[in-house]
Write an enzyme that holds these catalytic residues in place. Structure first.
Site, PDB file in Angstrom:
ATOM      1  N   HIS A  21      58.434 -50.518  16.407  1.00 35.10           N
ATOM      2  CA  HIS A  21      59.182 -50.075  17.435  1.00 35.10           C
ATOM      3  C   HIS A  21      58.746 -48.817  18.390  1.00 35.10           C
ATOM      4  O   HIS A  21      57.924 -48.211  17.592  1.00 35.10           O
ATOM      5  CB  HIS A  21      60.840 -50.071  17.303  1.00 35.10           C
ATOM      6  CG  HIS A  21      61.240 -49.103  16.382  1.00 35.10           C
ATOM      7  ND1 HIS A  21      60.995 -47.842  16.288  1.00 35.10           N
ATOM      8  CD2 HIS A  21      61.843 -49.473  14.871  1.00 35.10           C
ATOM      9  CE1 HIS A  21      61.316 -47.187  15.328  1.00 35.10           C
ATOM     10  NE2 HIS A  21      61.910 -47.934  14.220  1.00 35.10           N
ATOM     11  N   HIS A  24      57.918 -45.770  15.767  1.00 31.91           N
ATOM     12  CA  HIS A  24      56.760 -45.937  15.235  1.00 31.91           C
ATOM     13  C   HIS A  24      55.598 -45.696  16.111  1.00 31.91           C
ATOM     14  O   HIS A  24      54.612 -45.108  15.709  1.00 31.91           O
ATOM     15  CB  HIS A  24      56.426 -47.368  14.400  1.00 31.91           C
ATOM     16  CG  HIS A  24      57.772 -47.896  13.579  1.00 31.91           C
ATOM     17  ND1 HIS A  24      58.175 -49.179  13.823  1.00 31.91           N
ATOM     18  CD2 HIS A  24      58.203 -47.296  12.547  1.00 31.91           C
ATOM     19  CE1 HIS A  24      59.146 -49.142  12.993  1.00 31.91           C
ATOM     20  NE2 HIS A  24      59.040 -48.274  12.133  1.00 31.91           N
ATOM     21  N   CYS A 129      70.428 -44.210  -1.637  1.00 32.90           N
ATOM     22  CA  CYS A 129      70.687 -44.890  -0.344  1.00 32.90           C
ATOM     23  C   CYS A 129      69.636 -45.687  -0.418  1.00 32.90           C
ATOM     24  O   CYS A 129      68.229 -45.280  -0.440  1.00 32.90           O
ATOM     25  CB  CYS A 129      70.648 -43.889   0.941  1.00 32.90           C
ATOM     26  SG  CYS A 129      70.310 -44.895   2.311  1.00 32.90           S
ATOM     27  N   CYS A 132      66.924 -45.175   2.581  1.00 33.27           N
ATOM     28  CA  CYS A 132      65.943 -43.948   2.446  1.00 33.27           C
ATOM     29  C   CYS A 132      65.248 -44.224   1.184  1.00 33.27           C
ATOM     30  O   CYS A 132      64.224 -43.375   1.267  1.00 33.27           O
ATOM     31  CB  CYS A 132      66.816 -42.514   2.109  1.00 33.27           C
ATOM     32  SG  CYS A 132      67.805 -41.980   3.583  1.00 33.27           S
ATOM     33  N   CYS A 154      75.369 -42.145   3.197  1.00 34.14           N
ATOM     34  CA  CYS A 154      73.985 -41.384   3.396  1.00 34.14           C
ATOM     35  C   CYS A 154      74.036 -40.429   4.601  1.00 34.14           C
ATOM     36  O   CYS A 154      74.464 -40.771   5.625  1.00 34.14           O
ATOM     37  CB  CYS A 154      72.928 -42.347   3.589  1.00 34.14           C
ATOM     38  SG  CYS A 154      71.467 -41.776   4.170  1.00 34.14           S
ATOM     39  N   HIS A 157      71.244 -42.332   7.303  1.00 35.14           N
ATOM     40  CA  HIS A 157      71.588 -43.421   7.650  1.00 35.14           C
ATOM     41  C   HIS A 157      73.142 -43.762   7.967  1.00 35.14           C
ATOM     42  O   HIS A 157      73.692 -44.941   8.398  1.00 35.14           O
ATOM     43  CB  HIS A 157      71.468 -44.653   6.956  1.00 35.14           C
ATOM     44  CG  HIS A 157      69.883 -44.775   6.757  1.00 35.14           C
ATOM     45  ND1 HIS A 157      69.102 -43.948   5.991  1.00 35.14           N
ATOM     46  CD2 HIS A 157      69.013 -45.365   7.699  1.00 35.14           C
ATOM     47  CE1 HIS A 157      67.805 -44.254   6.165  1.00 35.14           C
ATOM     48  NE2 HIS A 157      67.627 -44.895   7.154  1.00 35.14           N
ATOM     49  N   LYS A 307      68.368 -41.886  16.634  1.00 36.08           N
ATOM     50  CA  LYS A 307      67.133 -42.473  16.125  1.00 36.08           C
ATOM     51  C   LYS A 307      67.212 -44.061  16.230  1.00 36.08           C
ATOM     52  O   LYS A 307      68.043 -44.683  15.917  1.00 36.08           O
ATOM     53  CB  LYS A 307      66.921 -41.831  14.817  1.00 36.08           C
ATOM     54  CG  LYS A 307      65.714 -42.494  14.098  1.00 36.08           C
ATOM     55  CD  LYS A 307      65.469 -41.767  12.726  1.00 36.08           C
ATOM     56  CE  LYS A 307      64.102 -41.970  12.309  1.00 36.08           C
ATOM     57  NZ  LYS A 307      64.196 -42.723  11.144  1.00 36.08           N
ATOM     58  N   LYS A 310      66.725 -50.126  13.317  1.00 35.07           N
ATOM     59  CA  LYS A 310      67.455 -51.806  13.237  1.00 35.07           C
ATOM     60  C   LYS A 310      68.900 -51.487  13.129  1.00 35.07           C
ATOM     61  O   LYS A 310      69.561 -52.256  13.555  1.00 35.07           O
ATOM     62  CB  LYS A 310      66.822 -52.398  12.074  1.00 35.07           C
ATOM     63  CG  LYS A 310      66.174 -53.698  12.500  1.00 35.07           C
ATOM     64  CD  LYS A 310      65.524 -54.404  11.394  1.00 35.07           C
ATOM     65  CE  LYS A 310      66.168 -55.500  10.814  1.00 35.07           C
ATOM     66  NZ  LYS A 310      65.262 -56.007   9.630  1.00 35.07           N
TER      67      LYS A 310
HETATM   68  N1  MSP Z   1      57.462 -45.662   4.772  1.00 36.20           N
HETATM   69  C1  MSP Z   1      57.970 -44.328   5.170  1.00 36.20           C
HETATM   70  C2  MSP Z   1      56.938 -43.452   5.366  1.00 36.20           C
HETATM   71  C3  MSP Z   1      55.996 -43.345   4.261  1.00 36.20           C
HETATM   72  S1  MSP Z   1      54.684 -42.245   4.526  1.00 36.20           S
HETATM   73  C4  MSP Z   1      53.666 -42.099   3.012  1.00 36.20           C
HETATM   74  C5  MSP Z   1      58.909 -44.432   6.413  1.00 36.20           C
HETATM   75  N2  MSP Z   1      58.666 -45.268   6.957  1.00 36.20           N
HETATM   76  S2  MSP Z   1      59.552 -45.476   8.575  1.00 36.20           S
HETATM   77  O1  MSP Z   1      58.674 -46.796   9.219  1.00 36.20           O
HETATM   78  O2  MSP Z   1      60.576 -45.752   8.278  1.00 36.20           O
HETATM   79  O3  MSP Z   1      59.067 -44.270   9.544  1.00 36.20           O
HETATM   80  C6  MSP Z   1      57.862 -43.629   9.438  1.00 36.20           C
HETATM   81  C7  MSP Z   1      57.922 -42.621  10.326  1.00 36.20           C
HETATM   82  O4  MSP Z   1      58.088 -43.054  11.770  1.00 36.20           O
HETATM   83  C8  MSP Z   1      58.746 -41.583   9.890  1.00 36.20           C
HETATM   84  O5  MSP Z   1      58.116 -40.373  10.194  1.00 36.20           O
HETATM   85  C9  MSP Z   1      59.788 -41.520  11.007  1.00 36.20           C
HETATM   86  O6  MSP Z   1      60.150 -40.346  11.621  1.00 36.20           O
HETATM   87  C10 MSP Z   1      59.046 -42.042  12.290  1.00 36.20           C
HETATM   88  N3  MSP Z   1      60.000 -42.773  13.209  1.00 36.20           N
HETATM   89  C11 MSP Z   1      60.610 -43.771  13.100  1.00 36.20           C
HETATM   90  N4  MSP Z   1      61.812 -43.759  13.922  1.00 36.20           N
HETATM   91  C12 MSP Z   1      61.424 -42.773  14.732  1.00 36.20           C
HETATM   92  C13 MSP Z   1      61.944 -42.478  16.018  1.00 36.20           C
HETATM   93  N5  MSP Z   1      63.110 -42.926  16.712  1.00 36.20           N
HETATM   94  N6  MSP Z   1      61.311 -41.224  16.723  1.00 36.20           N
HETATM   95  C14 MSP Z   1      60.202 -40.772  15.960  1.00 36.20           C
HETATM   96  N7  MSP Z   1      59.599 -40.995  14.979  1.00 36.20           N
HETATM   97  C15 MSP Z   1      60.381 -41.968  14.271  1.00 36.20           C
HETATM   98  O7  MSP Z   1      59.652 -43.458   6.507  1.00 36.20           O
END
Ligand code: MSP
Length: 514
Positions: A21, A24, A129, A132, A154, A157, A307, A310
């Site tokens: 999304h 990411h 959680c 997390c 949490c 979340h 943020k 899902k």
């Molecule tokens: N799998 C772990 C990271 C492990 S790294 C060794 C994780 N994954 S995640 O898919 O949930 O998120 C990964 C990154 O994407 C996080 O740094 C998170 O901040 C970033 N983002 C997820 N949603 C976001 C936004 N809405 N805005 C900006 N970044 C965000 O955490």
């Protein structure tokens, strides 16, 4: 001449319980742009991204989908790779934590920390959680109305935590408080921006608790080499991807890569600071591995003030936005709209507004004006710039300032500096009005300057909007690939040659009506 320095940049690896999304895409596009900038500088550069595929969260998502975790992750991981392809992400590697190389690296890191005496068996009971993959103490939990320390939810979340009790191996993080504080004191610029780094230092100063690194209740993970009834807790597993991708723990030829590329620059979101800036350096110290060069900590891109996730139901698929503003329109927005480190609020109006003002009205308009005048007044042939052009200092300033900002991992400011040159060139044209003048040396001089400025703009904006930069490059008759240019020589004033064929082409960024 700037010294050549090896650059290894990583994004977090993304959980495969959700499809890619906007959140990411945000960090991945930042990583892509800064590594493109690094390559423009001639630095050997490696850009890594990938997927985080173990743990309870994934196991549960697979169960809900009625498939094995492996089948589940095999289906989602390629969607991330495909999304990055569509977003023109030039990653050099894509790591999945279910790969052999990753499992070998995790085993090696665990074994080293175990032998150093920093991993020990203990019983753990606590509130966990699953979203997390973290335990929380009572004083960290929040109530439904958001009061910290007074609830069962949490803090990230706002979901109920679960009570877990099990025999776990623990990483003795508490031993590392002083070592970490000393290290950060000696490396004051390791975490940027500063206010985010201060948050991490605050976590360390407030006292460090040992953290659990294994589960016996979980099947979907990597077994501990010395006690395979336990599988590794997700963060120990996930963090090691950064080492795995450069051959750490490998007995093969790629083991040498590790020493070539390490230490890395990590791009992370503010939600994973504790794991990256506290756990990870302590784990590396324990294992005798050099600490990262840098942590660049980003804020969140919020949708409707929350943020993207899902669970919040506010997922925006980046690929849908490309249909409206084009690939580079989307990349530009992500890079230019929000200073890295701060939160940004995504709105469709904001996306289109920025597209219209910066891309359609500024860059697009400049490229179109130049091509039109050169076609009409110079026979479609480019002229050489004047060495004493008033635009020459503007170009030098745009380069110096944007270089400093890219180096600080501040793409929005780097682009602002580049757009300074676009605005200066548009004003120069407006002052001289070559479209009203008779063909001749005056028009040729003004247009030579404008073409040279546009050539420099194409190079400076290429890390952000690579396809557009290449299109501009070709329209002004330059040959080869813009990304193959090397700084600083390529942006020196006076490189644009006389005699290039200039072509008009369609609008680069047609205006969008909201
Ligand atoms: N799998 C772990 C990271 C492990 S790294 C060794 C994780 N994954 S995640 O898919 O949930 O998120 C990964 C990154 O994407 C996080 O740094 C998170 O901040 C970033 N983002 C997820 N949603 C976001 C936004 N809405 N805005 C900006 N970044 C965000 O955490």
């Amino acid at each position: 001449m700037q010294a050549v320095s090896r650059t290894y940049v990583t994004t977090p690896i993304y959980y495969v319980n959700a499809e890619p999304h906007l959140g990411h895409a945000y960090t991945t596009i930042i990583g892509d742009a800064i590594t493109r900038w690094s390559r423009l500088n001639g630095n050997p550069t490696k850009f890594l991204t990938g997927t985080d595929e173990h743990g309870l969260k994934i196991q549960q998502a697979a169960e809900a989908a009625g498939v094995t975790p492996q089948a589940f992750t095999d289906k989602i991981a390629p969607k991330f790779a495909a999304a990055w392809d569509k977003l023109n992400i030039a990653n050099d590697d894509f790591i999945r934590t279910t790969e052999r190389r990753h499992k070998d690296a995790v085993a090696e890191l665990l074994q080293r920390c175990y032998e150093a005496g920093d991993i020990e068996l203990d019983t753990f009971a606590g509130k966990y959680c699953v979203a997390c993959e973290e335990y929380y103490s009572d004083d960290e939990l929040v109530s439904v109305s958001g009061v910290v320390g007074e609830g069962e939810l949490c803090p990230i979340h706002q979901r109920p935590v679960e009570y877990f009790e099990e025999e776990n191996y623990f990483f003795r993080l508490s031993r590392f408080q002083d070592l970490l504080l000393d290290w950060y004191a000696k490396h004051p610029n390791a975490m940027t921006p500063e206010h985010r780094g201060n948050e991490a230092l605050g976590l360390i100063r407030s006292g460090l608790r040992d953290f659990s690194i294994s589960r016996t209740s979980l099947e979907w993970g990597i077994p501990l080499p010395w006690d395979p009834k336990h599988v590794t807790y997700v963060w120990f597993d996930a963090l090691t991807n950064y080492l795995a991708a450069v051959g750490f723990g490998s007995s093969g030829a790629d083991a040498a890569e590790y020493t070539d590329w390490w230490p890395p620059t990590h791009l992370i979101g503010k939600d994973i600071v504790r794991q990256h800036c506290v756990y990870w350096p302590a784990m590396l110290m324990s294992a005798g591995v050099e600490l990262p060069k840098r942590w660049a900590i980003g804020g969140w891109l919020l949708v409707g003030g929350e943020k993207i996730s899902k669970t919040s139901g506010n997922v925006v698929n980046p690929l849908d936005l490309i249909d409206d503003v084009g690939l580079d329109g989307f990349r530009y927005y992500v890079l230019a709209e929000t200073p890295y480190g701060s939160d940004g609020d995504f709105t469709y109006e904001g996306l289109v507004g920025r597209y219209n003002s910066d891309l359609a009205n500024n860059l697009g308009n400049l490229a179109a004006r130049i091509a039109t005048v050169v076609t009409k007044k110079c026979g479609g042939v480019g002229t050489a710039p004047d060495p004493d052009s008033p635009l020459a200092p503007a170009a030098a300033i745009a380069f110096t300032n944007s270089a400093a900002c890219w180096d600080e991992i501040q793409p929005s400011r780097a682009l602002e500096a580049t757009w300074g040159l676009i605005r200066a060139t548009n004003s120069h044209l407006e002052q001289n009005e070559p479209w009203k003048a008779e063909p001749g040396p005056d028009v040729d001089r003004v247009m030579g300057d404008a073409l040279e400025a546009l050539r420099i703009v194409a190079i400076l904006c290429s890390p952000a909007i690579p396809e557009t930069a290449q299109a501009v490059w070709e329209r002004i008759g330059m040959t080869g690939r813009v990304e193959e240019q090397r700084l600083p020589g390529a942006v020196a004033w006076g490189v644009y040659p006389a005699g290039n064929e200039v072509t008009k082409g369609g609008p680069l960024f047609p205006r969008i009506k909201l």
